[in-house]
Design an enzyme around this catalytic site. Sequence first.
Site, mmCIF file in Angstrom:
data_model
loop_
_atom_site.group_PDB
_atom_site.id
_atom_site.type_symbol
_atom_site.label_atom_id
_atom_site.label_comp_id
_atom_site.label_asym_id
_atom_site.label_seq_id
_atom_site.Cartn_x
_atom_site.Cartn_y
_atom_site.Cartn_z
ATOM 1 N N HIS A 33 -21.653 -13.373 -2.550
ATOM 2 C CA HIS A 33 -22.711 -14.051 -3.300
ATOM 3 C C HIS A 33 -22.120 -14.690 -4.555
ATOM 4 O O HIS A 33 -22.068 -14.043 -5.613
ATOM 5 C CB HIS A 33 -23.801 -13.058 -3.690
ATOM 6 C CG HIS A 33 -24.451 -12.380 -2.524
ATOM 7 N ND1 HIS A 33 -23.824 -11.373 -1.817
ATOM 8 C CD2 HIS A 33 -25.665 -12.556 -1.958
ATOM 9 C CE1 HIS A 33 -24.634 -10.964 -0.854
ATOM 10 N NE2 HIS A 33 -25.748 -11.657 -0.920
ATOM 11 N N HIS A 263 -26.517 -18.883 -2.981
ATOM 12 C CA HIS A 263 -26.865 -17.486 -3.240
ATOM 13 C C HIS A 263 -25.970 -16.515 -2.475
ATOM 14 O O HIS A 263 -25.320 -15.671 -3.083
ATOM 15 C CB HIS A 263 -28.327 -17.220 -2.868
ATOM 16 C CG HIS A 263 -28.694 -15.765 -2.931
ATOM 17 N ND1 HIS A 263 -29.125 -15.169 -4.091
ATOM 18 C CD2 HIS A 263 -28.662 -14.778 -1.987
ATOM 19 C CE1 HIS A 263 -29.348 -13.881 -3.852
ATOM 20 N NE2 HIS A 263 -29.087 -13.617 -2.590
ATOM 21 N N GLU A 412 -43.358 8.494 -7.970
ATOM 22 C CA GLU A 412 -42.350 9.280 -7.261
ATOM 23 C C GLU A 412 -41.007 8.556 -7.147
ATOM 24 O O GLU A 412 -39.953 9.144 -7.380
ATOM 25 C CB GLU A 412 -42.847 9.643 -5.849
ATOM 26 C CG GLU A 412 -44.043 10.559 -5.809
ATOM 27 C CD GLU A 412 -45.367 9.802 -5.739
ATOM 28 O OE1 GLU A 412 -46.386 10.447 -5.462
ATOM 29 O OE2 GLU A 412 -45.358 8.569 -5.968
ATOM 30 N N HIS A 474 -51.101 14.456 4.277
ATOM 31 C CA HIS A 474 -50.325 15.235 3.322
ATOM 32 C C HIS A 474 -49.433 16.280 3.997
ATOM 33 O O HIS A 474 -48.654 16.944 3.309
ATOM 34 C CB HIS A 474 -51.255 15.936 2.327
ATOM 35 C CG HIS A 474 -51.807 15.034 1.271
ATOM 36 N ND1 HIS A 474 -52.470 13.866 1.557
ATOM 37 C CD2 HIS A 474 -51.783 15.139 -0.084
ATOM 38 C CE1 HIS A 474 -52.849 13.287 0.430
ATOM 39 N NE2 HIS A 474 -52.441 14.037 -0.581
#
Length: 667
Positions: A33, A263, A412, A474
């Site tokens: 890149h 890029h 989280e 869960h």
Amino acid sequence: MSDIQSTAVSDEMMANAIRALSMDAVQKANSGHPGMPMGMADVATVLFTQFLRFDPKRPDWPDRDRFVLSAGHGSMLLYSLLHLTGYDRPSIDDLKNFRQLHSPTAGHPEYGEMPGIETTTGPLGQGLANAVGMALAERMEAARTPDLCDHRTFVIAGDGCLQEGISHEAASLAGHLKLGRLIVLYDDNGISIDGPTDLSFTDDSRMRFEAYGWHTSGVDGHDPEAIAAAIDEAIREDRPSLIACRTTIGFGSPNKSGKASSHGSPLGDEEIALARAELGWDYPPFVIPEDIRAAWLKAGQRSKAQADDWYARFDSLAADSRAELERRLCGALPARFAKAMDDYIADLVANPQKVATRKASEMALEVINAVIPEMVGGSADLTGSNNTKTKDMGIVSADDFSGGYIHYGVREHGMASAMNGMALHGGFIPYGGTFLVFTDYCRPAIRLSALMKQRVIYVMTHDSIGLGEDGPTHQPVEHLASLRAMPNLNVFRPADVVETAECWKAALEAGETPSILSLTRQGLPQVRLENAGENLSAKGGYILAEASGGTPKAILLATGSEVSLAMDARSDLEAQGIPTRVVSMPCLELFDAQEAAYKADVLGDHLPDVKRVAVEAGITYGWERYVGREGQIIGMTGFGASAPAGDLFKYFGITADAVVEAVKTRL
């Protein structure tokens, strides 16, 4: 005005050295890149020659500024800077071997390959979130040793870093904690792989970060004086700062600058020749003129006196203070830790406890945190469920960083990545909690913990269908198997309060391996009632109960809450005249690492007629290698359901009766 600018070598010429090395290395590799390094070369030159405090000859100087290339695809920017400023590696040959096997100049920066690479980046946004952890660790260390901690964390991030969801979690936390020594230089080049960023990204990024409580500014990323003024302004702020640097990707390339074509692909020999002419860079590939090299080496020596002064102050500390700080910085555990844990386990054996292993973890942490002052705990808004806070831990806040407990909020992924940053910073051992099912949200950061060999401990509670009524959303069923598939990660699932203490001890002693502690919501009986005199859980698997009355005809393998179930099944089987061994396997990774003879003895490989049954309240995948073709695995084959835990275990057939029946059927 920097010393460098007062010489005949201009900022532009120094930046062009970065551009030339970057496009040459990518072209030689035929992969990489070039666009970002060419576009951000001016910004990086100002940062490294005027602001960043570092010493290439002492790259581990604890009070150095941290530099994180969050946009890791532009790795040649970092490699060029390390080479030019005088680090021992990368050499010019390393640059010529960019992206080649065994070269330290990997496609994306990899922690541990060379000094000066503060973290592994590439997955976008991770570096930015790591930097938040580094900046937080700096503030916490400054609260403990103010005379020896005074540095900043600088980040170069791209559009991709800001688009990834983790950037929201990390930036929001940084703003909340007012981490004013964090400065992010945003490569605002308006180009992504698909084309202009406005195909998918029209956010007002400055307003977004201002809403987080950040200071923001905008600057021409090719104007050295404006860049320097913006960084200087950010340094004076007491809030984290985002500097939007408007740059041209592939700067200097006549036909590819400002375009997606620069890029992620080499420019091509013809375009590189045109770029050399455009930049006035009349030198062969990988050749840096002596005056420019000397200017860069001088920049690399800017902070030597500051490093000298720091080490002099460190050496002047009282011997015990110096030794304690050195211990923390090198990651060694206190000498008193092992005895404290041994004494605690001996007390548990003498006074059995029936508690959930999440509670057992809290009990162990009360012992651990009292003897390891660098422990830093936290939870993603589940402190009371994860049991991660011990009674004497102060809360970390924007006004007081002297505590040891962080309320991460419902972040989280940001929590996990920030913990990586804290571990990388040094001086702290981070642990943080959420539910095991939400390791899905943490997984990219957990993977990088493993890849970078960082001692980060993930306290994951509510580990099975045993959590009950919250239901299948869960209840983790596939998560144990999924996490066990990850290299260099120890997944612990302790059976009782003793194994929980042992697993914590093993996790802390694994200096180059992160750990998952998978802990129950429901109470479990204590199955370890004798003091073994060693950490049996550190073996990964061991004989918990031997068959009575002769050679075992059945071996039951289990983890976590199912170990007591296996013990109940053993009682029934032995009452029916079937000698049965129970093997507890709290960590399959550690068991697999044992010597072949030990594993064969535990699993009864020398017993040709023995039948093995494994039981675990998760997906059965992976247990085949232990039970063999003649064995059986009792576990989950699909998602759970919403009901009380006892009803669920019966409904899904994870019971002592089912284990007994499986053994009898095979015999």
